[in-house]
Design a protein around this motif. Structure first.
Motif, mmCIF file in Angstrom:
data_model
loop_
_atom_site.group_PDB
_atom_site.id
_atom_site.type_symbol
_atom_site.label_atom_id
_atom_site.label_comp_id
_atom_site.label_asym_id
_atom_site.label_seq_id
_atom_site.Cartn_x
_atom_site.Cartn_y
_atom_site.Cartn_z
ATOM 1 N N PHE A 55 -1.688 -4.775 -9.428
ATOM 2 C CA PHE A 55 -2.465 -3.365 -9.635
ATOM 3 C C PHE A 55 -1.569 -2.423 -10.511
ATOM 4 C CE2 PHE A 55 -4.480 -4.688 -5.467
ATOM 5 C CZ PHE A 55 -5.817 -4.614 -5.927
ATOM 6 N N ILE A 56 -0.536 -2.788 -11.020
ATOM 7 C CA ILE A 56 0.145 -2.200 -12.041
ATOM 8 C C ILE A 56 -1.032 -1.581 -13.102
ATOM 9 C CG2 ILE A 56 1.840 -2.094 -13.777
ATOM 10 C CD1 ILE A 56 3.003 -1.737 -10.992
ATOM 11 N N PRO A 57 -0.776 -0.479 -13.361
ATOM 12 C CA PRO A 57 -1.970 -0.213 -14.580
ATOM 13 C C PRO A 57 -1.885 -0.743 -15.887
ATOM 14 C CG PRO A 57 -0.914 1.762 -13.402
ATOM 15 C CD PRO A 57 -0.175 0.459 -12.872
ATOM 16 N N ASN A 58 -2.954 -0.873 -16.556
ATOM 17 C CA ASN A 58 -2.869 -1.654 -18.009
ATOM 18 C C ASN A 58 -2.607 -3.053 -18.066
ATOM 19 O OD1 ASN A 58 -3.624 1.093 -19.113
ATOM 20 N ND2 ASN A 58 -1.418 1.571 -19.176
ATOM 21 N N SER A 111 -6.260 5.783 -3.523
ATOM 22 C CA SER A 111 -6.639 6.578 -4.380
ATOM 23 C C SER A 111 -5.701 6.803 -5.606
ATOM 24 C CB SER A 111 -7.129 8.136 -4.029
ATOM 25 O OG SER A 111 -7.613 9.048 -4.957
ATOM 26 N N GLU A 112 -6.169 6.510 -6.941
ATOM 27 C CA GLU A 112 -5.515 6.807 -8.036
ATOM 28 C C GLU A 112 -5.153 8.338 -8.217
ATOM 29 O OE1 GLU A 112 -5.458 5.351 -12.639
ATOM 30 O OE2 GLU A 112 -6.775 4.614 -11.281
ATOM 31 N N GLU A 113 -6.093 9.168 -7.886
ATOM 32 C CA GLU A 113 -6.000 10.697 -7.981
ATOM 33 C C GLU A 113 -5.193 11.155 -7.032
ATOM 34 O OE1 GLU A 113 -8.920 9.133 -8.072
ATOM 35 O OE2 GLU A 113 -9.107 8.962 -10.166
ATOM 36 N N THR A 114 -5.272 10.968 -5.612
ATOM 37 C CA THR A 114 -4.472 11.690 -4.659
ATOM 38 C C THR A 114 -3.449 10.699 -3.887
ATOM 39 O OG1 THR A 114 -6.154 10.935 -3.254
ATOM 40 C CG2 THR A 114 -6.461 12.993 -4.205
ATOM 41 N N GLY A 115 -3.434 9.533 -4.183
ATOM 42 C CA GLY A 115 -2.551 8.824 -3.696
ATOM 43 C C GLY A 115 -2.803 8.398 -1.955
ATOM 44 N N ILE A 117 0.805 -1.031 -0.183
ATOM 45 C CA ILE A 117 0.253 0.105 -0.174
ATOM 46 C C ILE A 117 0.614 1.250 0.158
ATOM 47 C CG2 ILE A 117 -1.605 1.385 1.292
ATOM 48 C CD1 ILE A 117 -2.913 -0.977 -0.111
ATOM 49 N N THR A 118 1.755 1.198 0.900
ATOM 50 C CA THR A 118 2.740 2.344 0.807
ATOM 51 C C THR A 118 3.472 2.416 -0.518
ATOM 52 O OG1 THR A 118 3.367 2.056 3.196
ATOM 53 C CG2 THR A 118 4.855 3.374 1.817
ATOM 54 N N TYR A 119 3.984 1.768 -1.059
ATOM 55 C CA TYR A 119 4.447 1.649 -2.511
ATOM 56 C C TYR A 119 3.579 2.251 -3.357
ATOM 57 C CZ TYR A 119 6.863 0.254 -6.922
ATOM 58 O OH TYR A 119 7.330 0.257 -8.054
ATOM 59 N N MET A 120 2.255 1.820 -3.578
ATOM 60 C CA MET A 120 1.297 2.418 -4.482
ATOM 61 C C MET A 120 0.848 3.755 -4.276
ATOM 62 S SD MET A 120 -0.733 -1.458 -5.515
ATOM 63 C CE MET A 120 -1.044 -1.778 -3.741
ATOM 64 N N LYS A 156 2.536 5.925 -2.896
ATOM 65 C CA LYS A 156 3.571 6.871 -3.125
ATOM 66 C C LYS A 156 3.571 7.271 -4.782
ATOM 67 C CE LYS A 156 6.941 6.094 0.504
ATOM 68 N NZ LYS A 156 8.214 5.799 0.688
ATOM 69 N N ARG A 157 3.301 6.398 -5.593
ATOM 70 C CA ARG A 157 3.106 6.426 -7.019
ATOM 71 C C ARG A 157 1.636 6.522 -7.639
ATOM 72 N NH1 ARG A 157 7.153 3.521 -4.838
ATOM 73 N NH2 ARG A 157 9.162 3.574 -5.687
ATOM 74 N N ARG A 158 0.822 6.843 -6.735
ATOM 75 C CA ARG A 158 -0.553 6.934 -7.003
ATOM 76 C C ARG A 158 -1.054 5.777 -7.776
ATOM 77 N NH1 ARG A 158 -1.286 13.367 -7.834
ATOM 78 N NH2 ARG A 158 -0.515 14.086 -5.658
ATOM 79 N N ILE A 159 -0.993 4.610 -7.528
ATOM 80 C CA ILE A 159 -1.447 3.326 -8.245
ATOM 81 C C ILE A 159 -2.663 2.910 -7.165
ATOM 82 C CG2 ILE A 159 -0.987 0.954 -8.701
ATOM 83 C CD1 ILE A 159 2.223 1.635 -8.812
ATOM 84 N N GLY A 160 -3.673 3.003 -8.181
ATOM 85 C CA GLY A 160 -5.284 2.906 -7.571
ATOM 86 C C GLY A 160 -5.262 1.290 -7.258
ATOM 87 N N ALA A 161 -5.710 0.931 -5.963
ATOM 88 C CA ALA A 161 -5.741 -0.316 -5.490
ATOM 89 C C ALA A 161 -7.227 -0.350 -4.678
ATOM 90 C CB ALA A 161 -4.601 -0.638 -4.860
ATOM 91 N N LEU A 162 -7.466 -1.669 -4.733
ATOM 92 C CA LEU A 162 -8.593 -2.138 -3.472
ATOM 93 C C LEU A 162 -8.330 -3.367 -3.016
ATOM 94 C CD1 LEU A 162 -11.209 -1.819 -2.207
ATOM 95 C CD2 LEU A 162 -12.386 -2.176 -4.439
#
Length: 272
Positions: free
Chosen positions: A162-165, A221-225, A119-122, A124-130
């Motif tokens: 959760f890496i995009p695409n 959050s993908e928008e705010t991290g 979660i911390t890694y994602m 910081k990079r604003r990678i959306g996850a659930l």
């Protein structure tokens, strides 16, 4: 006055204790599920039936009697997920035994650490996850909507999902203990009108999941991290890794151990 048969008293006492224990386990089984609300509805029907009989309201009494006639079949259909879960636990020998060992504590700590790192890694990079973590309420119905993984929880695995695409990034990951059950799962969206308009689909899905089960949901959050935590229809936002870890340890541990495990983890963080 006849003599007291102590054998019968002991037998009756054992009978009452066993019935009480079964009722207690059934209550614990449905706690935090939609079955609680359905049971309240059933109680309303029962009270209506009793009142209609007492006041001799013939038509209403007939209607309530018909509801009871077909009620058994309706209950089987309505409570199908809970009944299936109870039978699964009975088959695994878990309905009447809830032991918690030190190995369970170690597994929980490891899982929480891996989730926190990912979660911390994602964030910081604003990678959306659930990520949804199962507790008492079975989530198999939602697991089946995704792609089976059945792999051990690791930060690397969660990040890669959760890496995009990538094929699995658009959906939820469901965890059971230290196992990633499935990814790309579809969750029910909350219909709560009081939810902030700032929150997107991931947050609504996390809140919706917490409304229909006792599982905990973690959102990036993908928008705010920002990192959020959802439980029992409520959401806590903008959490640090330490705050998230404490919440996970507190709510995923047994009630008697949750806060103590969170405080011990916090002490270890401070003292290295």
């Amino acid at each position: 006055m006849g003599s007291i048969d102590y054998g019968d008293l002991i037998r009756y006492g054992i009978d009452i204790l066993l019935v009480s224990y079964v009722i207690y386990k059934l209550i614990m089984l449905i706690r935090g599920t939609r079955a609680v609300q359905l049971l309240k509805g059933i109680m309303v029907i029962v009270v209506t039936w009793l009142l209609s009989k007492y006041f001799e309201l013939t038509t209403l009494h007939w209607m309530m009697s018909q509801a009871f006639t077909f009620g058994v079949l309706a209950l089987v259909i309505i409570f199908q997920p809970e009944l299936r879960r109870a039978l699964e636990q009975l088959g695994r020998g878990k309905l009447f035994s809830r032991t918690h060992t030190s190995q369970d504590d170690d597994t929980l700590r490891r899982m929480v650490q891996e989730v926190g790192k990912s979660i911390t890694y994602m964030a910081k990079r604003r990678i959306g996850a659930l990520i949804v973590i199962e507790r008492e309420t079975g989530l198999n119905d939602y697991v089946e909507t995704g792609i089976a993984i059945n792999g051990r929880v690791s930060s690397e695995l969660l990040i890669n999902i959760f890496i995009p695409n990538t094929p699995l990034h658009d959906g939820a990951v469901i965890l059971r203990k230290d196992t990633v059950l499935a990814a790309g799962c579809y969750l029910p969206l909350s219909e709560n009108t009081s939810i902030s308009k700032e929150l997107g689909t991931r947050h609504r899905a996390a809140i919706g999941m917490s409304e229909v089960s006792d599982g905990v949901s973690v959102v990036v959050s993908e928008e705010t991290g920002q990192v959020s935590f959802a439980l029992n229809g409520e959401v806590r936002r903008n959490l640090t890794e330490e705050q998230l870890t404490e919440l996970l340890l507190e709510h995923l541990s047994p009630p008697s151990k949750g806060k103590s495990m969170a405080s011990r983890w916090q002490w270890r963080r401070k003292h290295g």
